[in-house]
Enzyme design. Structure first.
Site, mmCIF file in Angstrom:
data_model
loop_
_atom_site.group_PDB
_atom_site.id
_atom_site.type_symbol
_atom_site.label_atom_id
_atom_site.label_comp_id
_atom_site.label_asym_id
_atom_site.label_seq_id
_atom_site.Cartn_x
_atom_site.Cartn_y
_atom_site.Cartn_z
ATOM 1 N N TRP A 9 0.852 -1.183 0.000
ATOM 2 C CA TRP A 9 0.000 0.000 0.000
ATOM 3 C C TRP A 9 0.890 1.236 0.000
ATOM 4 O O TRP A 9 1.809 1.346 0.814
ATOM 5 C CB TRP A 9 -0.869 -0.032 1.256
ATOM 6 C CG TRP A 9 -1.814 1.096 1.435
ATOM 7 C CD1 TRP A 9 -2.694 1.605 0.512
ATOM 8 C CD2 TRP A 9 -2.016 1.859 2.629
ATOM 9 N NE1 TRP A 9 -3.424 2.619 1.073
ATOM 10 C CE2 TRP A 9 -3.033 2.793 2.365
ATOM 11 C CE3 TRP A 9 -1.432 1.828 3.904
ATOM 12 C CZ2 TRP A 9 -3.486 3.706 3.324
ATOM 13 C CZ3 TRP A 9 -1.886 2.731 4.857
ATOM 14 C CH2 TRP A 9 -2.898 3.664 4.559
ATOM 15 N N ASP A 45 -0.663 -5.428 9.374
ATOM 16 C CA ASP A 45 -1.637 -4.435 8.919
ATOM 17 C C ASP A 45 -2.896 -5.222 8.596
ATOM 18 O O ASP A 45 -2.921 -5.980 7.624
ATOM 19 C CB ASP A 45 -1.100 -3.692 7.689
ATOM 20 C CG ASP A 45 -2.026 -2.562 7.246
ATOM 21 O OD1 ASP A 45 -1.628 -1.783 6.363
ATOM 22 O OD2 ASP A 45 -3.157 -2.466 7.767
ATOM 23 N N LYS A 66 -13.305 -0.974 6.052
ATOM 24 C CA LYS A 66 -13.913 -1.817 5.021
ATOM 25 C C LYS A 66 -14.919 -2.795 5.585
ATOM 26 O O LYS A 66 -16.042 -2.892 5.081
ATOM 27 C CB LYS A 66 -12.828 -2.617 4.273
ATOM 28 C CG LYS A 66 -12.070 -1.787 3.256
ATOM 29 C CD LYS A 66 -10.968 -0.955 3.877
ATOM 30 C CE LYS A 66 -10.072 -0.332 2.831
ATOM 31 N NZ LYS A 66 -9.098 0.570 3.453
#
Lengths: 437, 531
Positions: free
Chosen positions: A167, A248, A284
């Protein structure tokens, strides 16, 4: 603090330069601002490679436009989706007339409890023994930032290893906190899969005490995750080489559809008594993107250390934002704290992940039909919201400029933004871009 | 005037070289055995201790969160209404990095003025931020990156978290004088003196209104003078406005400092918080803005603000911004809000008055605001040679007679000063100013006449030099906080003996005072300061 971008030196006002007229600001005759601005040297920053895509998409007027940039879930009608449990939770909160007082620096207690249990399991001995230091923070980014600042302060000199690719914001976070970052091999463009040997070799060569950023599940941007056996091997190397994992976890529930299944890696590491940090996000899986809900935790071998580490993370957070926002944390607390709502959430989670799996299959079918000779299996093998297509920047630009399909220039498509009805269009655009550019 | 060096950066470097120890994974302590317990935050830690206290009469005067007269947290009606309107009507998509744009524009207009040229001229770089703390931190990081070499001038005292913020952003701080302990007011002269010696390009942190913790604000004239000084010396203002509306009850008036600087042509940075004035504490909603030369510069500066925010938290939380935008963009709601802010400010002002009255009634010495010495406790007769009493002496003494509880030790004699207004041209022999003790009808003597305080022998003293226990500052100060002048040791007694929680610098949050507890508070304060 390492700086990204050109550092400007203090601009000394130029005597010769004229005073610039400034809008309609009134000035007293006796008082005049410096002739040239001290902020003259501030350059225009480039648009963010991910969030900038949405901005560009908004400006596009074409009827065919498709936003496959940011990883935000869309319904089949390509509308944003607020989970039913979230709406219910908000209604309850409104009816309860709750106050808006400051949360403590570490955040809402019920939220922290729910979050840690979600990650490690409600009956985890690690939790029961008080060996988890958990601080509510500003979603994934904020949690990573506090974790990185903690590393900078208490593990000075430690290098952070991030996967190649990863990311885009990971490197910015470490850079801005002054932690040196390097990459470890991860993605193999040949196989469009995991370069496991390269990864292990790079981790084995890492200096002792290095931090290793691992995606808990649904790797972003590649969608390529290690198997359980591979996780075991990774853990072996981490123990052997005294490395510090930093998970993460932004997609728990989005990889397989199961919240428990997707938490395998951190739970496994905890079982093997590895000390690690973990950043969790509810953006999310609970669709709480805008409310910035997440947590940074350290899973440690000693409860005393956990208390002290939490106190230090609080100190860091106090100087960044003082205490975290309450709204999203209360929603999480309502949903996870209520058995019925929790089950309902699991159902919606399953539905969202299911829709993405379905469009993966449809996209695959469309691609195979159009070009049967190419291997498109990566589309269905990859996990989570994204498809890492291997397209070059030039090909990505073609997708956008010619086909009005917005994606990030690393070749990442967010399938969460793809509808069943658009699969054919996307497949055609992909083939055109790959074959002709 | 000594400029205090910031040891923050040095302190970070002085951290033990932890790496060798940390890498010894064999130890049971693991990676973080060396991590020490952090000290509790001096402000937020107070609430933590308060919550742990079982005393039913406990009082939380630590953090500045408004309470109503029953001591309950308040959600403003205008906020509840905004919440109802907003509920269920929004998706939860990511805000842009810069936040809710209309919210930012509403905030800028509130601060700079509805018709501010800089706002309409797109001269203001602005992003939504995480309340006041988030705004200040973004500015500190911005300063560190784009105003390299500049130091931050921070008033003494200030909100304790200011030091943490600039230290963690690795910007060196210089302290400038602000509060005068003796006058319990602004030390404007020394403040300007220090600032006038700051190198050009330095950043000066200013509290726009309701200074935290002292409650002491510059007057309008002082703001104007300061603005001119800072223009002349090319100093960059960074305004922290966390209490707009809370100081006087009038949002426009509370923004006067910002407007003065703006009108004088300053380029400035502003941190705005809606935590207090809209009661949105936990929502973390604020706005960080910089007034720039023009639209092009504003765009560039704004892009760099976003570049700082992205690796910090990506984008700000939505809910609070929606509420503020609802309120500020709806004329009716906005008027309702204005009224509610005034109510809160008014309650605080009335609590100040009550507290002071209670304290003075308890026998805390009454001091004339004029140029006089002491008041005799038994008959309120002014004992100064000048007799230029301000008129407050007419109030009957309600306190105890007899020994002067507040002054067991004789005060040190100082060389007599000729004060204006004294009619004598005679030598300043102290005894020549003795009055006749009303009790024994002889020249007053400290050993024999217990009703008179020893320092009457100094005659008309410069009022600021008298270490009087006056409580006038309680009503002179403005905003949520009262800087009482209570010492740390006395604070510890207040907490330990009375379960009254406040920060050790003697700051009390007036918001936590109500008609139900003000009496007990006054008693406790009186007890710890008079023994």
């Amino acid at each position: 603090m390492a700086s990204v971008g050109v550092a400007a030196t203090l601009a000394e006002p130029q005597r010769a330069a004229p005073v610039r007229a400034v809008g309609a600001a009134r000035r007293l005759a006796a008082a005049r601002p410096p002739a040239a601005s001290r902020l003259d040297g501030v350059e225009m920053a480039p648009p963010d490679p991910i969030l900038g895509v949405s901005e560009a998409f908004k400006r596009d007027t074409s009827a065919d436009k498709l936003n496959l940039g940011v990883g935000a879930y869309r319904t089949e009608e390509l509308q944003p989706y607020v989970l039913k449990v979230v709406r219910k939770a908000e209604e309850r909160m409104l009816a309860a007339n709750e106050n808006k007082e400051y949360l403590p620096i570490e955040g809402l207690a019920s939220f922290r409890k729910a979050t840690v249990e979600l990650l490690l399991g409600a009956d985890s001995p690690t939790i029961k023994e008080g060996r988890v230091a958990c601080l509510q923070s500003l979603s994934g980014t904020g949690s990573l930032r506090i974790g990185a600042a903690f590393i900078a302060k208490f593990m000075p000199g430690a290098v952070a290893f991030i996967s190649r690719p990863t990311w885009g914001n990971h490197k910015n976070i470490f850079a801005d906190t002054g932690v040196e970052w390097r990459e470890y091999s991860y993605f193999d463009p040949e196989t469009i899969g995991l370069d496991f040997e390269g990864m292990i070799a790079d981790l084995e060569a890492a200096p002792e005490g290095s931090v290793v950023v691992l995606h808990g599940c649904a790797h972003n941007p590649t969608g390529v995750d290690p198997t359980k056996e591979q996780w075991a091997k990774i853990a072996d190397v981490i123990i052997a080489k005294n490395l510090v994992p930093f998970f993460d976890v932004a997609y728990q529930g989005f990889a397989t559809g199961s919240l428990e299944e997707d938490a395998f890696a951190p739970r496994y590491f905890a079982e093997r008594s590895i000390e690690f940090a973990v950043a969790q996000s509810y953006s999310k899986n609970l669709g709480l993107y805008a409310e910035r809900v997440g947590a940074i935790s350290w899973v440690l071998n000693d409860a005393g250390a956990a208390d002290r580490v939490l106190s230090q993370m609080k100190r860091i957070a106090r100087a960044v934002y003082s205490n975290p926002p309450v709204h999203g944390a209360r929603i999480v607390s309502e949903v996870v704290g209520n058995e019925e709502m929790f089950e309902e959430w699991k159902g919606e989670m399953d539905m969202m992940a299911g829709r993405i799996k379905a469009v993966r299959q449809e996209l695959y079918d469309a691609l195979v039909k159009l070009e049967p000779n190419k291997d498109w299996s990566f589309v269905t093998k990859q996990i989570g919201m994204f498809s890492f297509t291997g397209m070059s920047p030039a090909q990505c630009d073609n997708m956008t400029n010619k086909h009005h399909i917005y994606m990030t220039r690393d070749g990442r498509l967010s399938l969460a933004g793809l509808s069943s009805s658009k699969c054919q269009y996307l497949a055609e655009a992909m083939i055109d871009s790959i074959d002709n550019h | 005037m000594a400029l205090q060096r910031n040891t923050g950066v040095a302190a970070l470097r002085a951290l033990p070289a932890v790496l060798p120890a940390a890498r010894t994974f064999a130890s049971q302590a693991g990676w973080f055995g060396h991590v020490p317990e952090a000290p509790r935050d001096p402000i937020l830690g107070v609430t933590e201790k308060y919550l742990a206290d079982a005393n039913p009469l406990k009082m939380n005067l630590g953090v500045g969160a408004y309470r109503d007269d029953s001591g309950q947290p308040v959600v403003l009606k205008s906020v509840r209404e905004a919440e109802r309107r907003v509920a269920g009507s929004h998706f939860m998509e990511y805000l842009p990095i810069g936040g809710h744009r209309q919210f930012c524009e509403d905030s800028a207009k509130l601060a700079y003025g509805e018709d501010a040229g800089v706002v309409h001229g797109k001269q203001v770089a602005m992003i939504q931020s995480l309340s006041g703390t988030g705004s200040c931190r973004l500015f500190a990081e911005f300063q560190g990156r784009w105003m390299k070499g500049s130091k931050i001038y921070i008033p003494s005292p200030t909100w304790s978290n200011h030091h943490n913020i600039w230290r963690d952003a690795q910007v060196e701080e210089v302290i400038y004088p602000y509060y005068n302990k003796e006058t319990k007011g602004l030390d404007f002269e020394r403040m300007c003196d220090t600032l006038s010696k700051a190198p050009a390009g330095s950043v000066v942190l200013l509290h726009a209104c309701a200074h935290n913790p002292t409650g002491v604000d510059p007057t309008r004239e002082q703001w104007q003078e300061l603005s001119k000084l800072m223009l002349e010396k090319r100093l960059f203002p960074c305004m922290d406005m966390a209490y707009q509306g809370f100081a006087t009850g009038d949002c426009e008036r509370d923004a006067q400092a910002v407007r003065i600087f703006l009108n004088d042509g300053h380029r400035l940075a502003l941190s705005q918080s809606f935590a207090k004035n809209m009661g949105l504490y936990g929502q973390r909603v604020g706005c960080f803005s910089i007034v720039c030369e023009g639209p092009a510069e504003a765009k560039a500066v704004e892009s760099q603000m976003k570049a700082l925010a992205r690796p910090m938290y990506s984008n700000p939380p939505l809910h609070g911004a929606l509420l503020v935008h609802q309120i500020l963009s709806d004329p009716e709601l906005k008027q309702q809000w204005y009224g509610e802010v005034k109510e809160m400010a008014d309650r605080i002002i009335s609590m100040r008055t009550l507290l002071r009255q209670n304290l003075e009634a308890l026998g805390s010495p009454h001091r004339c605001a004029g140029r006089l010495a002491w008041v005799s406790p038994c008959c309120c007769v002014c004992t100064s040679a000048t007799r230029s009493c301000c008129g407050r002496m007419d109030e009957p003494w309600a306190g105890p007679t007899g020994s002067w509880a507040g002054h067991k030790r004789p005060l040190r004699r100082r060389s007599p000063r000729p004060a204006a207004g004294i009619s004598s041209g005679q030598g300043a022999a102290p005894h020549s100013r003795l009055r006749t003790c009303p009790t024994c009808a002889k020249p007053a003597h400290p050993g024999r006449c217990p009703v008179l305080a020893p320092c009457v022998f100094r005659g008309p003293c410069h009022p600021t030099r008298i270490p009087a226990r006056s409580w006038q500052h309680i009503t002179d100060q403005i905003g949520m906080f009262c800087f009482t002048g209570i010492t740390p040791e006395q604070v510890d007694r207040l907490t330990g003996e009375y379960s009254i929680y406040l920060t050790r610098n003697g700051r009390i949050s007036m918001a936590g005072v109500n008609s139900g507890n003000v009496g007990r508070l006054a008693e406790a304060m009186h007890k710890v300061t008079s023994s």
